[in-house]
Design a protein around this motif. Structure first.
Motif, mmCIF file in Angstrom:
data_model
loop_
_atom_site.group_PDB
_atom_site.id
_atom_site.type_symbol
_atom_site.label_atom_id
_atom_site.label_comp_id
_atom_site.label_asym_id
_atom_site.label_seq_id
_atom_site.Cartn_x
_atom_site.Cartn_y
_atom_site.Cartn_z
ATOM 1 N N SER A 1 -6.316 -2.644 -11.167
ATOM 2 C CA SER A 1 -7.710 -2.744 -10.719
ATOM 3 C C SER A 1 -7.782 -3.448 -9.374
ATOM 4 N N GLN A 2 -8.631 -2.940 -8.508
ATOM 5 C CA GLN A 2 -8.685 -3.418 -7.134
ATOM 6 C C GLN A 2 -9.988 -4.128 -6.769
ATOM 7 N N SER A 3 -11.075 -3.710 -7.384
ATOM 8 C CA SER A 3 -12.386 -4.234 -6.981
ATOM 9 C C SER A 3 -13.130 -4.745 -8.204
ATOM 10 N N PHE A 4 -13.860 -5.842 -7.987
ATOM 11 C CA PHE A 4 -14.469 -6.537 -9.121
ATOM 12 C C PHE A 4 -15.880 -6.979 -8.755
ATOM 13 N N PHE A 5 -16.767 -6.862 -9.719
ATOM 14 C CA PHE A 5 -18.176 -7.146 -9.444
ATOM 15 C C PHE A 5 -18.830 -7.788 -10.664
ATOM 16 N N TRP A 6 -19.920 -8.485 -10.401
ATOM 17 C CA TRP A 6 -20.877 -8.845 -11.441
ATOM 18 C C TRP A 6 -22.191 -8.145 -11.116
ATOM 19 N N TYR A 7 -22.728 -7.449 -12.127
ATOM 20 C CA TYR A 7 -24.033 -6.813 -12.023
ATOM 21 C C TYR A 7 -24.989 -7.532 -12.966
ATOM 22 N N ARG A 8 -26.247 -7.484 -12.618
ATOM 23 C CA ARG A 8 -27.300 -8.021 -13.461
ATOM 24 C C ARG A 8 -28.181 -6.854 -13.891
ATOM 25 N N GLN A 9 -28.571 -6.871 -15.173
ATOM 26 C CA GLN A 9 -29.453 -5.824 -15.674
ATOM 27 C C GLN A 9 -30.591 -6.462 -16.462
ATOM 28 N N ASP A 10 -31.804 -6.267 -15.982
ATOM 29 C CA ASP A 10 -32.978 -6.717 -16.711
ATOM 30 C C ASP A 10 -33.320 -5.688 -17.789
ATOM 31 N N CYS A 11 -34.066 -6.142 -18.782
ATOM 32 C CA CYS A 11 -34.375 -5.306 -19.945
ATOM 33 C C CYS A 11 -34.986 -3.964 -19.519
ATOM 34 N N ARG A 12 -34.338 -2.877 -19.933
ATOM 35 C CA ARG A 12 -34.815 -1.515 -19.709
ATOM 36 C C ARG A 12 -34.885 -1.138 -18.215
ATOM 37 N N LYS A 13 -34.083 -1.845 -17.418
ATOM 38 C CA LYS A 13 -34.014 -1.535 -15.986
ATOM 39 C C LYS A 13 -32.589 -1.106 -15.631
ATOM 40 N N GLU A 14 -32.407 -0.685 -14.375
ATOM 41 C CA GLU A 14 -31.079 -0.295 -13.938
ATOM 42 C C GLU A 14 -30.242 -1.522 -13.568
ATOM 43 N N PRO A 15 -28.913 -1.402 -13.607
ATOM 44 C CA PRO A 15 -28.059 -2.517 -13.164
ATOM 45 C C PRO A 15 -28.204 -2.709 -11.657
ATOM 46 N N LYS A 16 -28.144 -3.976 -11.233
ATOM 47 C CA LYS A 16 -28.185 -4.287 -9.801
ATOM 48 C C LYS A 16 -27.029 -5.216 -9.476
ATOM 49 N N THR B 1 -17.454 5.591 -2.142
ATOM 50 C CA THR B 1 -16.855 4.364 -2.666
ATOM 51 C C THR B 1 -17.885 3.627 -3.505
ATOM 52 N N THR B 2 -17.476 2.539 -4.089
ATOM 53 C CA THR B 2 -18.418 1.768 -4.903
ATOM 54 C C THR B 2 -19.116 0.681 -4.106
ATOM 55 N N TYR B 3 -18.818 0.566 -2.833
ATOM 56 C CA TYR B 3 -19.518 -0.407 -2.010
ATOM 57 C C TYR B 3 -20.807 0.236 -1.526
ATOM 58 N N GLY B 4 -21.876 -0.549 -1.603
ATOM 59 C CA GLY B 4 -23.169 0.031 -1.257
ATOM 60 C C GLY B 4 -23.729 0.885 -2.361
ATOM 61 N N TYR B 5 -23.082 0.817 -3.494
ATOM 62 C CA TYR B 5 -23.510 1.552 -4.682
ATOM 63 C C TYR B 5 -24.913 1.116 -5.056
ATOM 64 N N THR B 6 -25.826 2.077 -5.252
ATOM 65 C CA THR B 6 -27.190 1.763 -5.668
ATOM 66 C C THR B 6 -27.579 2.669 -6.813
ATOM 67 N N PHE B 7 -28.075 2.061 -7.879
ATOM 68 C CA PHE B 7 -28.505 2.832 -9.044
ATOM 69 C C PHE B 7 -29.976 3.198 -8.944
ATOM 70 N N GLY B 8 -30.304 4.372 -9.488
ATOM 71 C CA GLY B 8 -31.690 4.712 -9.727
ATOM 72 C C GLY B 8 -32.166 4.037 -10.995
ATOM 73 N N SER B 9 -33.447 4.166 -11.279
ATOM 74 C CA SER B 9 -34.009 3.482 -12.444
ATOM 75 C C SER B 9 -33.735 4.221 -13.753
ATOM 76 N N GLY B 10 -33.154 5.401 -13.664
ATOM 77 C CA GLY B 10 -32.664 6.080 -14.846
ATOM 78 C C GLY B 10 -33.655 7.011 -15.514
ATOM 79 N N THR B 11 -33.103 7.869 -16.355
ATOM 80 C CA THR B 11 -33.886 8.731 -17.237
ATOM 81 C C THR B 11 -33.573 8.331 -18.668
ATOM 82 N N ARG B 12 -34.603 7.986 -19.408
ATOM 83 C CA ARG B 12 -34.391 7.615 -20.814
ATOM 84 C C ARG B 12 -34.574 8.858 -21.673
ATOM 85 N N LEU B 13 -33.477 9.318 -22.256
ATOM 86 C CA LEU B 13 -33.475 10.520 -23.086
ATOM 87 C C LEU B 13 -33.439 10.130 -24.560
ATOM 88 N N THR B 14 -34.373 10.674 -25.306
ATOM 89 C CA THR B 14 -34.385 10.493 -26.754
ATOM 90 C C THR B 14 -34.206 11.857 -27.400
#
Lengths: 112, 113
Positions: A30-45, B98-111
């Motif tokens: 493994s080369q790269s390591f991170f900590w992400y924070r995720q609030d309830c029902r939100k996306e990871p940041k 790459t994973t630098y500058g990686y940004t997530f969207g708020s997602g789709t919740r599928l049930t």
């Protein structure tokens, strides 16, 4: 063995407390390591990247021990707003591919 | 500037149906990755696309497929839905794959019911 393992939690701490999260990873390449924070029902940041020399961002300090394949996150002077799930994340391809491997996450609740 | 946008935000489907989820990356980002997050677990990698080509695939069955369009937006398709496919589906974009500058969207919740 899971690729990324974290403390199971949850952690319930009072405001102002210092709390530490630990994480181990199984792939020594493994080369790269991170900590992400995720609030309830939100996306990871992204909270912070983790470097071998250790790094600090305000109240947050991250450490990496490659020999032990161990990552840590220290939060000092906890705030109510720190309540969230903290995800330990590794990338096994040196950042050249978009494959992040997430731990299960550790939930933190900071109480007044 | 708009971030990563995903649609729809919520979706309810019946077992056996098919679903298409959509993602628009940050302007200028050429790579899109898809993740599945089941309740109580961390996100799990499904696919990565860069410059319209598949760059990586996680451990998911062939019922899962994806593609990237010339404008770099992406679709994730899931066929023959199972109850276990119920999850938050996250899309992430990055500039150069790459994973630098990686940004997530708020997602789709599928049930799946």
């Amino acid at each position: 063995r899971k690729e990324v393992e974290q403390d199971p939690g949850p952690f319930n701490v009072p405001e102002g407390a210092t709390v530490a999260f630990n994480c181990t990873y199984s792939n020594s390449a493994s080369q790269s390591f991170f900590w992400y924070r995720q609030d309830c029902r939100k996306e990871p940041k992204l909270l912070m990247s983790v470097y071998s020399s250790g790094n600090e961002d305000g109240r947050f300090t991250a450490q990496l021990n490659r020999a032990s394949q161990y990552i840590s996150l220290l939060i000092r002077d906890s705030k109510l707003s720190d309540s969230a799930t903290y995800l330990c994340v590794v990338n096994s391809f040196g950042g050249s591919q978009g494959n992040l491997i997430f731990g299960k996450g550790t939930k933190l609740s900071v109480k007044p | 500037d708009a971030g990563v946008t995903q649609s729809p935000t919520h979706l309810i489907k019946t077992r056996g149906q098919h679903v298409t989820l959509r993602c628009s990356p940050i302007s200028g980002h050429k790579s899109v990755s898809w993740y599945q997050q089941v309740l109580g677990q961390g996100p799990q990698f499904i696919f990565q696309y860069y410059e319209k080509e598949e760059r990586g695939r996680g451990n998911f069955p062939d019922r899962f497929s994806a593609r990237q369009f010339p404008n770099y937006s992406s679709e994730l398709n899931v066929n023959a839905l199972l109850l276990g496919d119920s999850a938050l589906y996250l899309c992430a974009s990055s500039l150069a794959g790459t994973t630098y500058g990686y940004t997530f969207g708020s997602g789709t919740r599928l049930t799946v019911v």
